[in-house]
Design an enzyme around this catalytic site. Structure first.
Site, PDB file in Angstrom:
ATOM      1  N   CYS A 298       0.681  -0.909   0.149  1.00 31.28           N
ATOM      2  CA  CYS A 298      -0.045   0.004   0.013  1.00 31.28           C
ATOM      3  C   CYS A 298       0.429   1.020   0.096  1.00 31.28           C
ATOM      4  O   CYS A 298       0.893   1.932  -0.813  1.00 31.28           O
ATOM      5  CB  CYS A 298      -1.321   0.238   1.249  1.00 31.28           C
ATOM      6  SG  CYS A 298      -2.229  -1.331   0.937  1.00 31.28           S
TER       7      CYS A 298
ATOM      8  N   LEU B  92     -10.408   0.346  -1.751  1.00 30.66           N
ATOM      9  CA  LEU B  92      -9.778  -0.861  -2.558  1.00 30.66           C
ATOM     10  C   LEU B  92      -8.235  -0.361  -2.134  1.00 30.66           C
ATOM     11  O   LEU B  92      -8.289   1.096  -1.484  1.00 30.66           O
ATOM     12  CB  LEU B  92      -9.376  -1.251  -4.253  1.00 30.66           C
ATOM     13  CG  LEU B  92     -10.921  -1.585  -4.749  1.00 30.66           C
ATOM     14  CD1 LEU B  92     -10.520  -1.720  -6.448  1.00 30.66           C
ATOM     15  CD2 LEU B  92     -10.780  -3.092  -4.122  1.00 30.66           C
ATOM     16  N   CYS B  93      -7.504  -0.784  -2.014  1.00 31.17           N
ATOM     17  CA  CYS B  93      -5.473  -0.708  -1.933  1.00 31.17           C
ATOM     18  C   CYS B  93      -5.437   0.537  -2.857  1.00 31.17           C
ATOM     19  O   CYS B  93      -5.167  -0.207  -4.376  1.00 31.17           O
ATOM     20  CB  CYS B  93      -5.059  -1.718  -1.411  1.00 31.17           C
ATOM     21  SG  CYS B  93      -3.327  -0.970  -1.102  1.00 31.17           S
ATOM     22  N   PRO B  94      -4.525   1.715  -2.501  1.00 31.19           N
ATOM     23  CA  PRO B  94      -4.001   2.622  -1.508  1.00 31.19           C
ATOM     24  C   PRO B  94      -4.838   2.998  -0.875  1.00 31.19           C
ATOM     25  O   PRO B  94      -4.096   3.809  -0.515  1.00 31.19           O
ATOM     26  CB  PRO B  94      -2.649   2.275  -2.337  1.00 31.19           C
ATOM     27  CG  PRO B  94      -3.215   2.706  -3.369  1.00 31.19           C
ATOM     28  CD  PRO B  94      -4.241   1.932  -4.228  1.00 31.19           C
TER      29      PRO B  94
END
Length: 789
Positions: A572, A727-729
């Site tokens: 991340c 969602l990442c980041p």
């Protein structure tokens, strides 16, 4: 061979940095014979996949030891051995329960994993040809062995701020890795006395540098003195608060060259008073005389001479040869019984000629040495059973790659997949690869330097690029100098992963057209080759949108669309800053082009792109995700101009870019460049919690539900954030923003989706020094409680 330390132990991958969170006596641990693991970590990670790094100083390993490693790996269901660029070997794909027995069994072979990883002295490098080269000053292998024996036995070697890397070179005209390690020792003879030229502080990764020359000469008797001095200086002056700025080179950046060199020399003088002198005890390495007769039924085939020309070198010891055994990407699979049995036969054959007949190289291959030249035909046929491409041109078998995003938590791109793609293109190309045998192509899957891309003729490091969505790309580096005047490869631009193989072929083809003028590839790339590379990169710069050609959005070897969501737990943070740096680099590139561009239409377009990149660059730090180009400008106005991060005077030019991409921007050039500078300055003043100096941010989201409650740690403030569906980041960014509003010791409870979010965010949070108090699965999501550092 180095002597084993009295205490057992080693690098248990994925445990090291986390264990410090649980060092308080109240934390329950599970005790193994070789190491202790905090119970919380054990429960979280007992089902993950591990590896065991085996220290092999200078790549030295006996054939019998490698045979035992194969047996141990197979016994514990490993399917892969891997040779690293630090001349060590790893047993990969292990369950946690198999790690401890392996440590104990390795001890019986005379090998150890101690110091294979963590904040300690890592495996010491030695020139692969040390002891057999006609050009070397003297063999530095005994010095590396003695230094390893001393350092791994000292407790303070395992309490350093960060890792400390050491490399020896036996040839003062080819200093190689001694030029980019924390301590580099280059063999030298002065007034008839043996000793070393000493470099310190070299390293790749972030803010890389070649080593600083500490001493032009020290006698070999002071080897232990200089190592002890540097280790103690590093321990007392290294940055223990920020692991990303903890290497020795950062002391130079902080104090300056002269002050740091004087500081080290002060420790050197003090170390002379207490550190024992080095005394060379091992005799010079020599082949063991063994009678050998070539079996009458062995007759070389048509490929024998090609193999001999490409992979065999005559040693300085008369009648003996060294042989490079190519191990593609350093991988020795154990799931092919035919090849494994062939490797065992090869090792048994080599062991007939003594123990000192095998080394791992920094190019992730195996070097055989002290082989009677008369035995080469029999060795050749044994190799054919192990290495199918044993005789193809050396360059195709000598590409270096780190493990990349396949298994590394920091990996961005699939570097091994790219290496395989380049290899395929080289083999089927019309290039004269035999004239490129000394060329080096190195690949890392992220900006870190595990693949040594900064020490290559042509180097690549994985990065995130984007059009309407992100796609895998690489930063390109050219022309490292590994000779007596070390120089890192220079970054020259970036390129999509899809286009890298053809870029390599075309650049090498251009070189071969003028190769008679440049005997070394690096010399060409330093001069006219750099211009050629930049021309090619410009040609490959346009990348089709996702709907136009989806191939660009798949990494080499991947069967799903590229996404950082599928990367490891600490990715991340890496993905966040890589995305920021993308626009930062764009802005620098546009500003540089504006200095020389004369075409009004191109100038206008460069100014628009500057506004766009400046508007997009820091949006991710506010948790803002634009869906369209227009969204980018709207979100920038809302999150930066209206919040007071960027002055109101820039609003009109941003709104102009939003309304019309073809508007007249030339008359506002000064204003646009000032906008870009303002955003860059804002980034420079951003702290680790994504806050900007002297500016108080406003809340971005309104979903939080603050809860005041007493809790286990005695904190009086606890906040809540539901990040399901994020969602990442972005989930990590929003977590950082929430943490920035808390005091030290306060708690933040977040909810995360199962799968990649729970795999990513806690690891990134830990990496920034916070503590995970609770991580509990509830149906298809997770509850995570974080204590702010």
């Amino acid at each position: 061979m180095y002597k084993l330390p009295d205490t057992l132990g080693g690098d248990i991958a994925k445990f090291g940095n986390l264990a410090k969170e649980y060092q308080e006596k109240k934390i329950e641990t599970i005790q193994f014979k070789a190491f202790r693991v905090p119970m919380g970590i054990y429960e979280q990670r007992k089902d993950e996949v591990y590896m065991s790094r085996i220290r092999t100083t200078g790549g030295v390993i006996y054939p019998g030891q490698l045979l035992q490693i194969i047996e141990i790996a197979q016994k514990h269901t490993s399917d892969l051995l891997h040779i690293t660029t630090r001349q060590e070997i790893q047993i990969q794909n292990l369950n946690l329960e198999e790690v401890e027995p392996i440590l104990l069994e390795l001890q019986e072979t005379g090998l150890s994993t101690k110091g294979g990883g963590g904040n300690t002295v890592r495996n010491i490098l030695v020139s692969a040809n040390s002891g057999i080269s006609k050009e070397e000053i003297f063999d530095t292998t005994p010095h590396a062995m003695a230094l390893t024996t001393k350092l791994i036995a000292e407790p303070d070697s395992y309490l350093l701020p960060r890792k400390m890397k050491i490399a020896f070179s036996s040839d003062d005209t080819q200093i190689d890795y001694a030029g980019i390690n924390d301590l580099g020792l280059v063999a030298k003879i002065q007034e008839g006395k043996r000793g070393f030229r000493v470099y310190v502080g070299g390293g790749g990764g972030s803010k890389p540098s070649v080593g600083w020359l500490l001493f032009d000469f020290i006698p070999e008797s002071e080897l232990f003195v200089v190592a002890e001095a540097l280790k103690k200086m590093f321990s007392e002056h290294g940055n223990r608060k920020n692991k990303h700025k903890a290497r020795i080179r950062y002391i130079f950046y902080r104090l300056g060259d002269e002050e740091t060199l004087n500081l080290i020399k002060g420790y050197y003088e003090e170390a002379k008073k207490t550190t024992p002198l080095f005394v060379l005890e091992e005799k010079a390495e020599a082949p063991e005389p063994v009678a050998y007769t070539l079996p009458a039924d062995i007759v070389p085939d048509s490929e024998y001479e090609n193999w001999k020309k490409r992979y065999v070198t005559t040693q300085r010891q008369e009648g003996y040869s060294s042989i490079l055994v190519p191990v593609v990407l350093g991988n020795l699979p154990l799931n092919d019984n035919g090849k494994v049995n062939g490797l065992k036969k090869l090792l048994h054959f080599v062991s007939r000629f003594g123990k000192n007949t095998l080394r791992f190289t920094t190019t992730q291959n195996i070097q055989l040495r002290h082989i009677p030249t008369g035995a080469l035909p029999e060795l050749y046929f044994l190799l054919k059973e192990v290495v199918p491409d044993h005789s193809i041109p050396l360059l195709a078998n000598n590409i270096i790659s780190c493990t990349g995003a396949d298994t590394c938590r920091l990996g961005i791109a699939l570097s091994k997949g790219l290496a395989s793609a380049i290899r395929r293109e080289l083999i089927r190309s019309s290039l004269d690869l035999d004239k490129l045998s000394t060329a080096r192509i190195h690949i890392s899957g992220c900006p870190n330097s595990c693949g040594q891309q900064l020490w290559a003729d042509i180097g690549f490091s994985g990065k995130i690029l984007r059009t309407d969505r992100i796609y895998p790309g690489y930063q390109v580096y050219l022309a490292a100098n590994r000779n007596d005047s070390p120089r890192l490869a220079e970054p020259v631009g970036h390129i999509s992963a899809r286009d890298v193989p053809q870029f390599v072929i075309r650049l090498l083809a251009a070189y071969q057209q003028v190769q008679s003028q440049y005997p070394q590839l690096s010399a060409y790339l330093e001069k006219e080759g750099k211009t050629e590379a930049e021309k090619l990169l410009s040609e490959y710069a346009p990348v089709p949108l996702f709907d136009e050609d989806k191939n660009y959005y798949f990494d080499w070897g991947a069967d799903t669309v590229f996404s950082i969501v599928e990367r490891g737990a600490a990715e991340c943070s890496a993905g966040l800053f890589d995305m920021i740096d993308l626009d930062l680099n764009y802005i620098h590139s546009y500003k540089q082009s504006l200095e020389t561009e004369t075409d009004p239409e191109k100038i206008n377009n460069l100014l628009y792109e500057t506004i766009y990149s400046a508007s997009r660059m820091l949006l991710i730090t506010r948790g803002a995700e634009p869906k369209t180009v227009e969204d980018t400008f709207t979100l920038f106005i809302q999150n930066f101009i209206e919040f007071g991060f960027v002055e109101e005077k820039f609003r009109p030019v941003v709104e102009l870019a939003q309304e019309d991409k073809q508007a007249g921007f030339i008359s506002r050039k000064t204003e646009i460049l000032a906008l870009a500078d303002a955003v860059i300055e804002l980034y420079r003043n951003m702290d680790d919690s994504l806050q900007f100096k002297n500016v108080q941010p406003q809340p971005i989201e309104k979903k939080e539900e603050p809860v005041i409650a007493e809790n286990q740690s005695g904190a009086t403030n606890k906040k809540f954030k539901d990040l399901r569906g994020v969602l990442c980041p972005m989930n990590f960014v929003l977590t950082k923003i929430e943490l920035s509003t808390l005091q030290s010791g306060d708690e933040l409870e977040i909810l995360l989706d199962d799968g990649q979010p729970i795999n990513n965010v806690p690891g990134s949070v830990r990496g920034e020094g916070h503590t995970i108090l609770k991580q509990k699965q509830i149906d298809d999501y997770w509850q995570v409680v974080i204590k702010k550092k």
